[in-house]
Motif scaffolding. Structure first.
Motif, PDB file in Angstrom:
ATOM      1  N   PRO A  88       0.823  -1.213   0.000  1.00 42.72           N
ATOM      2  CA  PRO A  88       0.000   0.000   0.000  1.00 42.72           C
ATOM      3  C   PRO A  88       0.860   1.267   0.000  1.00 42.72           C
ATOM      4  CG  PRO A  88      -0.903  -1.579   1.545  1.00 42.72           C
ATOM      5  CD  PRO A  88       0.419  -2.134   1.068  1.00 42.72           C
ATOM      6  N   GLU A  89       1.994   1.231   0.699  1.00 47.75           N
ATOM      7  CA  GLU A  89       2.872   2.402   0.745  1.00 47.75           C
ATOM      8  C   GLU A  89       3.456   2.706  -0.636  1.00 47.75           C
ATOM      9  OE1 GLU A  89       6.815   4.089   3.084  1.00 47.75           O
ATOM     10  OE2 GLU A  89       6.054   2.118   3.595  1.00 47.75           O
ATOM     11  N   GLU A  90       3.931   1.670  -1.352  1.00 45.21           N
ATOM     12  CA  GLU A  90       4.480   1.874  -2.702  1.00 45.21           C
ATOM     13  C   GLU A  90       3.400   2.413  -3.647  1.00 45.21           C
ATOM     14  OE1 GLU A  90       7.631  -1.420  -3.921  1.00 45.21           O
ATOM     15  OE2 GLU A  90       5.940  -2.308  -2.836  1.00 45.21           O
ATOM     16  N   THR A  91       2.216   1.845  -3.555  1.00 48.33           N
ATOM     17  CA  THR A  91       1.107   2.274  -4.407  1.00 48.33           C
ATOM     18  C   THR A  91       0.742   3.719  -4.111  1.00 48.33           C
ATOM     19  OG1 THR A  91       0.277   0.005  -4.508  1.00 48.33           O
ATOM     20  CG2 THR A  91      -1.273   1.754  -5.085  1.00 48.33           C
ATOM     21  N   TYR A  92       0.631   4.049  -2.845  1.00 47.95           N
ATOM     22  CA  TYR A  92       0.312   5.422  -2.437  1.00 47.95           C
ATOM     23  C   TYR A  92       1.382   6.398  -2.929  1.00 47.95           C
ATOM     24  CZ  TYR A  92      -0.244   9.486   0.548  1.00 47.95           C
ATOM     25  OH  TYR A  92      -0.381  10.767   1.002  1.00 47.95           O
ATOM     26  N   ASN A  93       2.648   6.039  -2.748  1.00 52.63           N
ATOM     27  CA  ASN A  93       3.748   6.918  -3.167  1.00 52.63           C
ATOM     28  C   ASN A  93       3.709   7.157  -4.677  1.00 52.63           C
ATOM     29  OD1 ASN A  93       4.639   7.184  -0.540  1.00 52.63           O
ATOM     30  ND2 ASN A  93       6.224   5.610  -0.737  1.00 52.63           N
ATOM     31  N   PHE A  94       3.387   6.125  -5.444  1.00 50.17           N
ATOM     32  CA  PHE A  94       3.291   6.267  -6.900  1.00 50.17           C
ATOM     33  C   PHE A  94       2.142   7.216  -7.265  1.00 50.17           C
ATOM     34  CE2 PHE A  94       1.542   5.048 -11.019  1.00 50.17           C
ATOM     35  CZ  PHE A  94       2.665   5.114 -11.819  1.00 50.17           C
ATOM     36  N   LEU A  95       0.977   6.984  -6.699  1.00 56.45           N
ATOM     37  CA  LEU A  95      -0.204   7.785  -7.041  1.00 56.45           C
ATOM     38  C   LEU A  95      -0.147   9.204  -6.478  1.00 56.45           C
ATOM     39  CD1 LEU A  95      -3.006   5.099  -6.672  1.00 56.45           C
ATOM     40  CD2 LEU A  95      -2.198   6.165  -8.788  1.00 56.45           C
ATOM     41  N   SER A  96       0.667   9.426  -5.458  1.00 54.20           N
ATOM     42  CA  SER A  96       0.732  10.777  -4.887  1.00 54.20           C
ATOM     43  C   SER A  96       1.609  11.717  -5.713  1.00 54.20           C
ATOM     44  CB  SER A  96       1.183  10.741  -3.434  1.00 54.20           C
ATOM     45  OG  SER A  96       2.492  10.263  -3.336  1.00 54.20           O
ATOM     46  N   LYS A  97       2.340  11.182  -6.681  1.00 61.66           N
ATOM     47  CA  LYS A  97       3.138  12.016  -7.596  1.00 61.66           C
ATOM     48  C   LYS A  97       2.319  12.221  -8.872  1.00 61.66           C
ATOM     49  CE  LYS A  97       7.588  10.565  -5.857  1.00 61.66           C
ATOM     50  NZ  LYS A  97       7.851   9.222  -5.404  1.00 61.66           N
ATOM     51  N   VAL A  98       1.822  13.437  -9.062  1.00 61.92           N
ATOM     52  CA  VAL A  98       0.899  13.685 -10.177  1.00 61.92           C
ATOM     53  C   VAL A  98       1.517  13.365 -11.531  1.00 61.92           C
ATOM     54  CG1 VAL A  98      -0.541  15.334  -8.918  1.00 61.92           C
ATOM     55  CG2 VAL A  98       1.383  16.172 -10.291  1.00 61.92           C
ATOM     56  N   GLU A  99       2.840  13.495 -11.668  1.00 64.05           N
ATOM     57  CA  GLU A  99       3.473  13.188 -12.958  1.00 64.05           C
ATOM     58  C   GLU A  99       3.309  11.723 -13.354  1.00 64.05           C
ATOM     59  OE1 GLU A  99       6.882  13.180  -9.877  1.00 64.05           O
ATOM     60  OE2 GLU A  99       5.146  14.441 -10.295  1.00 64.05           O
ATOM     61  N   ASN A 100       3.097  10.838 -12.383  1.00 64.84           N
ATOM     62  CA  ASN A 100       2.926   9.414 -12.687  1.00 64.84           C
ATOM     63  C   ASN A 100       1.603   9.112 -13.376  1.00 64.84           C
ATOM     64  OD1 ASN A 100       5.432   8.739 -11.680  1.00 64.84           O
ATOM     65  ND2 ASN A 100       4.658   8.313  -9.633  1.00 64.84           N
ATOM     66  N   PHE A 101       0.649  10.033 -13.311  1.00 65.53           N
ATOM     67  CA  PHE A 101      -0.628   9.791 -13.973  1.00 65.53           C
ATOM     68  C   PHE A 101      -0.487   9.736 -15.494  1.00 65.53           C
ATOM     69  CE2 PHE A 101      -2.388  10.369  -9.862  1.00 65.53           C
ATOM     70  CZ  PHE A 101      -3.608   9.711  -9.885  1.00 65.53           C
ATOM     71  N   GLU A 102       0.588  10.322 -16.010  1.00 66.82           N
ATOM     72  CA  GLU A 102       0.802  10.261 -17.465  1.00 66.82           C
ATOM     73  C   GLU A 102       0.906   8.811 -17.934  1.00 66.82           C
ATOM     74  OE1 GLU A 102       3.430  12.378 -20.972  1.00 66.82           O
ATOM     75  OE2 GLU A 102       4.179  12.482 -18.914  1.00 66.82           O
ATOM     76  N   SER A 103       1.550   7.949 -17.143  1.00 64.47           N
ATOM     77  CA  SER A 103       1.718   6.542 -17.535  1.00 64.47           C
ATOM     78  C   SER A 103       0.418   5.752 -17.414  1.00 64.47           C
ATOM     79  CB  SER A 103       2.813   5.883 -16.697  1.00 64.47           C
ATOM     80  OG  SER A 103       2.435   5.829 -15.336  1.00 64.47           O
ATOM     81  N   LEU A 104      -0.606   6.329 -16.772  1.00 67.77           N
ATOM     82  CA  LEU A 104      -1.891   5.641 -16.616  1.00 67.77           C
ATOM     83  C   LEU A 104      -2.904   6.036 -17.691  1.00 67.77           C
ATOM     84  CD1 LEU A 104      -2.364   6.059 -12.753  1.00 67.77           C
ATOM     85  CD2 LEU A 104      -1.219   4.208 -13.990  1.00 67.77           C
TER      86      LEU A 104
END
Length: 131
Positions: A14-30
């Protein structure tokens, strides 16, 4: 209008997932393949557009570490939120469900329900291979 993506299981804590989703730039890959624009505006805000659709600006509105991130519309005429709900399956596995919530008149709701459902489903599905 409340729409929910299918729940996806990730081989990440859950921590890794949260850390990924909390960086708005990562939404580009989604984003879906038909994205025509993606730009980070601030640490907690980005703009994106899909082909044939208006630009949408999302800003981080609320965070609960390792459990929830809420992005909300920042400007524009539509008021809505996109919530990432994260739950622990095991120490190295988490589940994520995306929840879209907005208030629209009946005509607008009819027009956007299908595209928004498909959009959040794509975001959730792409999470499985994004990081």
């Amino acid at each position: 209008m409340n729409l929910e993506s299918p729940t996806v299981t990730l081989d990440k804590s859950p921590e890794e997932t949260y850390n990924f989703l909390s960086k708005v730039e990562n939404f580009e890959s989604l984003m879906p393949e038909n994205i025509s624009k993606f730009e980070v505006l601030e640490d907690d805000k980005f703009v994106f557009a899909l082909k044939g659709m208006p630009e949408i600006i999302l800003k981080k509105k609320e965070e609960t570490p390792h459990n929830k991130i809420v992005l909300g519309a920042a400007g524009g005429k539509l008021d809505f939120s996109l919530t990432s709900q994260i739950s622990e399956v095991s120490i190295n596995q988490s589940e994520v469900q995306l929840i879209f919530d907005g208030e629209f008149n009946a005509m607008m709701a009819m027009m956007i329900k299908g595209p928004i459902s498909k959009f959040i489903e794509t975001l959730a599905t792409n999470l499985e291979t994004a990081f």
